[in-house]
Design an enzyme around this catalytic site. Sequence first.
Site, mmCIF file in Angstrom:
data_model
loop_
_atom_site.group_PDB
_atom_site.id
_atom_site.type_symbol
_atom_site.label_atom_id
_atom_site.label_comp_id
_atom_site.label_asym_id
_atom_site.label_seq_id
_atom_site.Cartn_x
_atom_site.Cartn_y
_atom_site.Cartn_z
ATOM 1 N N LYS A 1 3.548 -3.088 15.722
ATOM 2 C CA LYS A 1 2.269 -4.013 16.061
ATOM 3 C C LYS A 1 2.884 -5.116 17.109
ATOM 4 O O LYS A 1 3.901 -5.172 17.556
ATOM 5 C CB LYS A 1 2.238 -4.754 14.537
ATOM 6 C CG LYS A 1 1.795 -3.590 13.363
ATOM 7 C CD LYS A 1 1.436 -4.454 12.044
ATOM 8 C CE LYS A 1 1.125 -3.271 11.061
ATOM 9 N NZ LYS A 1 0.940 -4.201 9.569
ATOM 10 N N PHE B 1 -8.957 -7.638 2.764
ATOM 11 C CA PHE B 1 -7.900 -7.955 3.930
ATOM 12 C C PHE B 1 -8.001 -7.206 5.161
ATOM 13 O O PHE B 1 -7.291 -7.603 6.062
ATOM 14 C CB PHE B 1 -6.622 -7.795 3.361
ATOM 15 C CG PHE B 1 -6.107 -6.745 2.869
ATOM 16 C CD1 PHE B 1 -5.793 -5.471 3.661
ATOM 17 C CD2 PHE B 1 -6.387 -6.146 1.702
ATOM 18 C CE1 PHE B 1 -5.461 -4.307 3.382
ATOM 19 C CE2 PHE B 1 -6.166 -4.826 1.111
ATOM 20 C CZ PHE B 1 -5.794 -3.716 1.990
ATOM 21 N N ARG C 1 8.374 6.525 6.309
ATOM 22 C CA ARG C 1 7.891 5.593 5.221
ATOM 23 C C ARG C 1 9.226 5.034 4.753
ATOM 24 O O ARG C 1 9.306 3.897 4.491
ATOM 25 C CB ARG C 1 7.146 6.055 4.277
ATOM 26 C CG ARG C 1 5.555 6.403 4.647
ATOM 27 C CD ARG C 1 4.651 7.057 3.716
ATOM 28 N NE ARG C 1 4.403 5.882 3.032
ATOM 29 C CZ ARG C 1 3.428 4.898 3.489
ATOM 30 N NH1 ARG C 1 2.769 5.055 4.459
ATOM 31 N NH2 ARG C 1 3.065 3.844 2.743
ATOM 32 N N THR D 1 6.176 -2.414 2.077
ATOM 33 C CA THR D 1 4.999 -3.129 2.815
ATOM 34 C C THR D 1 5.365 -4.864 3.098
ATOM 35 O O THR D 1 5.054 -5.177 4.079
ATOM 36 C CB THR D 1 3.611 -3.163 2.133
ATOM 37 O OG1 THR D 1 3.477 -1.506 1.803
ATOM 38 C CG2 THR D 1 2.555 -3.714 2.992
ATOM 39 N N ARG E 1 11.085 -3.342 8.363
ATOM 40 C CA ARG E 1 10.259 -4.383 7.936
ATOM 41 C C ARG E 1 11.239 -5.601 7.309
ATOM 42 O O ARG E 1 10.863 -6.514 7.464
ATOM 43 C CB ARG E 1 9.536 -3.614 6.597
ATOM 44 C CG ARG E 1 8.082 -3.056 7.329
ATOM 45 C CD ARG E 1 7.220 -2.526 6.380
ATOM 46 N NE ARG E 1 6.088 -1.860 6.755
ATOM 47 C CZ ARG E 1 5.456 -0.805 6.165
ATOM 48 N NH1 ARG E 1 5.885 -0.382 4.971
ATOM 49 N NH2 ARG E 1 4.313 -0.433 6.653
ATOM 50 N N ASN F 1 3.945 -7.161 9.198
ATOM 51 C CA ASN F 1 5.062 -6.510 8.700
ATOM 52 C C ASN F 1 5.898 -5.523 9.799
ATOM 53 O O ASN F 1 6.542 -4.626 9.448
ATOM 54 C CB ASN F 1 5.030 -5.690 7.358
ATOM 55 C CG ASN F 1 3.742 -4.735 7.509
ATOM 56 O OD1 ASN F 1 3.305 -4.585 8.728
ATOM 57 N ND2 ASN F 1 3.612 -4.235 6.253
ATOM 58 N N HIS G 1 3.560 0.377 11.000
ATOM 59 C CA HIS G 1 2.783 1.003 10.052
ATOM 60 C C HIS G 1 2.960 2.490 10.385
ATOM 61 O O HIS G 1 3.688 3.005 11.367
ATOM 62 C CB HIS G 1 1.319 0.843 10.388
ATOM 63 C CG HIS G 1 0.176 1.419 9.867
ATOM 64 N ND1 HIS G 1 -0.171 1.351 8.472
ATOM 65 C CD2 HIS G 1 -0.377 2.379 10.278
ATOM 66 C CE1 HIS G 1 -0.736 2.041 8.163
ATOM 67 N NE2 HIS G 1 -1.080 3.184 9.176
#
Length: 595
Positions: A460, A507, A535, A541, A555, A565, A568
């Site tokens: 991100k 959200f 993952r 998360t 994370r 976080n 993704h």
Amino acid sequence: MAGKKREVQLQVIINNQSLWDEMLQNKGLTVIDVYQGWCGPCKAIQALFRKLRNELNEEEILHFVVAEADNIVSLQPFRDKCEPVFLFSLNGKIIAKIQGANAPLISKKVTSLINDEKKIAAGEMVRPQYHEILLVDTESADAGEGLSEGAQEQYSIAIIKPDAVLTRKVSEIKEKITKAGFIIEAEDKKVFTEDQVMDFYSHIADQPDFEEFMSFMTSGLSYILVVSQGSEQEPPKEVTEPEPDTEATEPTKDQSKPEVDITSEEFKKKKRDRYLQEILERQNISQFCDVEDDATLVTKFLDTFFPDFKTLKSMKLQKTVALLRPDLFQERKEEVLDIIGDEGFKILEQRQIVLSKGEARTLCKAYEDEEYFEKIIENMTSGPSLALILLRDKAVQHWKELLGPGTVEEANTNFPMSLCAKFAMESLPINQLYGSDSLETAERDMQQFFPLESTLALIKPHATEEQQEEILRIIQEAGFDITQHKKILLTPELASVIYFKITGKDFYDDVLQVLSEGPSVVLALTKWNAVSAWRHLMGPTDPEEARMLAPDTIRARFGISVSKNIVHGSSNTYEATEVIGKIFEEFVPDNSEEN
């Protein structure tokens, strides 16, 4: 007066052969600044050493010394040279050399070696088989004096550009290079930084469209190939080009393409690099690939992207597949894994698998004419086996030699020290361990037991450049192949492609707000079990929850909040396939088993 070893700031002075020999007894890594008495040590790099000492905080295994070449016999090749030379001694063995005060490269080398030493001490990895380098004068080697095998080699660098990677032309380009008689000695995938583009393409920096070119070269993955000329290279027989002063046309059905008549003598006179460039031009793929042959730039590429090239070239790293049959897996697994580690293998992947009868018959085909064949099949399908991918120098041959023959009777008679004899069980008259018998079989076995899968990953916008680089390093160390890379601003339209499952949630506006803060790094990651593995590597998360439950995850280390976080990933292979196909368009992910 004899020299004495004494501490000067953070570096120890070595000024005679006796102190040199004593220094080689150091435990861990010793970074050696080789200097001449008339010019002194390299002061420009001392700040870096101090920074590394403070940041790594590993004084027991990290040492810095300055060594005067004039008074040390072992350093004779470096006398009367003004360019700084840095040697890296690991537990008394000189394993690497960097010429010039290349601070980023030195920092990368030190950090990598120290991190490996820490992992080895913690039992997290097997010690690599480092090869000791010869201390030779590079200039003398270039002149033909005292050449080592590696010094005689000449290399070119081929850069396959981002557009070719995105449209999956890499295999085609590599095939054309090898069919022309060249050898691809090493390869890597990288996203160039602006500084690297400026550095490696400085000869075209004054061109008006250089800024556009820089933006293109930093937009995605490039492949970097180290290419050498084959020892008995012949001119390719299918290279074609149009006649001079005529326009190239497609041949008719009954008309074959004209061949370029290049005799062996003429071919040998051609410069290696120029001929490679011509090959690419004649095959209409030169626009996708740059060739660099300048010795200085080639050396810079090797030092930056392949710092261990000479060491790795002297080895023949291979992957092979090993399998512990059900009874052995249940009763003596740990003993086998200990032997695998002691023999210098690195376990890249492992999984438990219950074989079907068809898979068991294929795997045990060598015994199909034996009267006990059906008993073998019954045993092989009775419970889980353990499949492993092993990496080592000459892995296929070494694992085969450790295993011994296929039957216990022959092993006990002729190879009593083999693993077949050591782990023999009454349940089966055959070897309780399996190994691929060739590189081709190993490739087939890996595809069968560890089929590749692709997943989408997103870094991100709030990740800093340093965090992005660290996350990419973590991804690669976890065994993922970064098959696609794109740094883009995710507009609401693109965001809805990636987050299509939550577009109606309350959200979702918060997600769009985070993504609008700057460009994101979008990746296609490939390995066995990629979706689940990514993952797991990301962690929960919520970063706060991650720090409590999985503190080593991405994370937990870099996340700020649930919306920020840091990363993704896709939830399943179907989602990954759909999203990767839309984001990277022509790229087809390796998801053969879609949900």
